[in-house]
Design a protein around this motif. Sequence first.
Motif, short mmCIF file in Angstrom:
data_model
loop_
_atom_site.label_atom_id
_atom_site.label_comp_id
_atom_site.label_asym_id
_atom_site.label_seq_id
_atom_site.Cartn_x
_atom_site.Cartn_y
_atom_site.Cartn_z
N PRO A 105 0.82 -1.21 0.00
CA PRO A 105 0.00 0.00 0.00
C PRO A 105 0.86 1.26 0.00
CG PRO A 105 -0.82 -1.59 1.60
CD PRO A 105 0.52 -2.10 1.14
N THR A 106 0.41 2.26 -0.73
CA THR A 106 1.15 3.52 -0.78
C THR A 106 1.26 4.14 0.60
OG1 THR A 106 0.36 3.89 -3.04
CG2 THR A 106 1.24 5.80 -1.87
N THR A 107 0.23 4.02 1.42
CA THR A 107 0.28 4.59 2.77
C THR A 107 1.38 3.93 3.60
OG1 THR A 107 -1.51 3.06 3.36
CG2 THR A 107 -2.13 5.34 2.86
N VAL A 108 1.57 2.62 3.45
CA VAL A 108 2.63 1.91 4.19
C VAL A 108 3.99 2.42 3.75
CG1 VAL A 108 3.73 -0.33 4.55
CG2 VAL A 108 1.23 -0.14 4.59
N LEU A 109 4.19 2.56 2.44
CA LEU A 109 5.46 3.03 1.91
C LEU A 109 5.76 4.45 2.38
CD1 LEU A 109 7.86 2.88 -0.11
CD2 LEU A 109 6.29 3.74 -1.86
N VAL A 110 4.79 5.34 2.24
CA VAL A 110 5.00 6.75 2.58
C VAL A 110 5.19 6.93 4.08
CG1 VAL A 110 3.91 9.04 2.57
CG2 VAL A 110 3.78 7.57 0.54
N ASP A 111 4.36 6.27 4.89
CA ASP A 111 4.48 6.40 6.34
C ASP A 111 5.86 5.95 6.82
OD1 ASP A 111 1.89 7.30 6.37
OD2 ASP A 111 1.03 5.47 7.25
N HIS A 112 6.36 4.86 6.25
CA HIS A 112 7.66 4.33 6.68
C HIS A 112 8.79 5.30 6.30
CE1 HIS A 112 10.46 1.19 7.90
NE2 HIS A 112 11.18 1.48 6.82
N ILE A 113 8.79 5.78 5.09
CA ILE A 113 9.86 6.68 4.66
C ILE A 113 9.79 7.99 5.44
CG2 ILE A 113 10.66 8.08 2.71
CD1 ILE A 113 10.08 5.74 0.89
N ALA A 114 8.59 8.51 5.66
CA ALA A 114 8.45 9.76 6.41
C ALA A 114 8.97 9.61 7.83
CB ALA A 114 6.98 10.21 6.43
N ALA A 115 8.70 8.47 8.46
CA ALA A 115 9.19 8.24 9.82
C ALA A 115 10.70 8.06 9.85
CB ALA A 115 8.50 7.01 10.41
N ARG A 116 11.24 7.30 8.91
CA ARG A 116 12.68 7.04 8.88
C ARG A 116 13.47 8.29 8.50
NH1 ARG A 116 15.96 4.56 9.95
NH2 ARG A 116 16.63 2.84 8.63
N PHE A 117 12.85 9.19 7.74
CA PHE A 117 13.50 10.45 7.42
C PHE A 117 13.29 11.51 8.49
CE2 PHE A 117 14.15 10.41 2.50
CZ PHE A 117 14.85 9.22 2.61
N GLU A 118 12.60 11.12 9.57
CA GLU A 118 12.40 11.97 10.75
C GLU A 118 11.63 13.24 10.44
OE1 GLU A 118 16.22 12.58 12.58
OE2 GLU A 118 16.41 10.47 13.14
#
Length: 322
Positions: A63-76
């Motif tokens: 899911p796009t939401t899973v991808l985006v949420d993970h990258i946004a969190a890891r990029f702080e």
Amino acid sequence: MLKRTEGSKIGTAKGAGAQVWAQGLFGKPPEITPQEKIVRALVNEHIPSIYKCFVELEENPIPTTVLVDHIAARFEFSAESQKILHAAAQIASEENPNPYHNPMHFQHVFILAALLGRRASYMSNLDEQNFRNLLVAALIHDYKHDGTGNKGEQFRLEKISIAASRERLLAAGLTPEDLEVISGYVLATDISKDFSNPDAKSPIETLRDYQKTKKAWYIQPELRSLYKRSQRDGINHMEVAMILHDADVGASIITAGMCEELGHRLAEEQHKPFNTNDSKFFLVNIVHKEMASQIGFDLLQPYLNDTLRAYDIPLEEPAVNL
């Protein structure tokens, strides 16, 4: 300003990377998720790994939401930015019947925008707010695309995307001022020209002319708000718009195989026959044989050159190193 995480330290970074490293000391390490593979490829700026991730996403979508949420969190990103990005990801997740302009395309463009935007965040003054705005633009730039062209009306599809996304982004906390900037970025992805003027240039060509000359009158009128905001914000919004352009076209043409697939999907979407010359036409007439932004040129141009050689298209030295 987003923190730079060195590629060599990704295994010991706080969060998911540290957990994987630590668990690996005491037994078989857990399988790395697709979204974490993408983060590591982005941090290391390793283009072949990114395109390998593209192939894996095609075979096993997430899911796009899973991808985006993970990258946004890891990029702080801040909690506010993560909320806005999640809303944009929900918009980008909506299914449509287009063979090319669909959620998978949005994921590809988002990933490359994250790559280029991350480089801009530590090489220039691109702050978190405007990095986030770039990523939001990547997620919504072709929203509600109807599978056709602009039908003789420049910016027709881009204006549809902006209008259809507006209320949901504002409800998530995006300010009208940020929406104005994002709208400028999205308009700059239009590859068509003023249909009433045979000598007209595409929006991105007018931004390139400005970058070379620093004369604002080169900028297409619909994009001049980016120039005005640049003067006020101290951010080169025209460069950010060109980064989005590079992510948009780069997501499909940096390898000959991807370019071939792009031609097939667009032909199917527009109900036209496909042949190899369609891919060559796309490379020469849309990509212009070089990336628009300096960061896109630095990171993606070598791979674009390989694709040009695969199609026997002569390489030319750029007139100006942007």
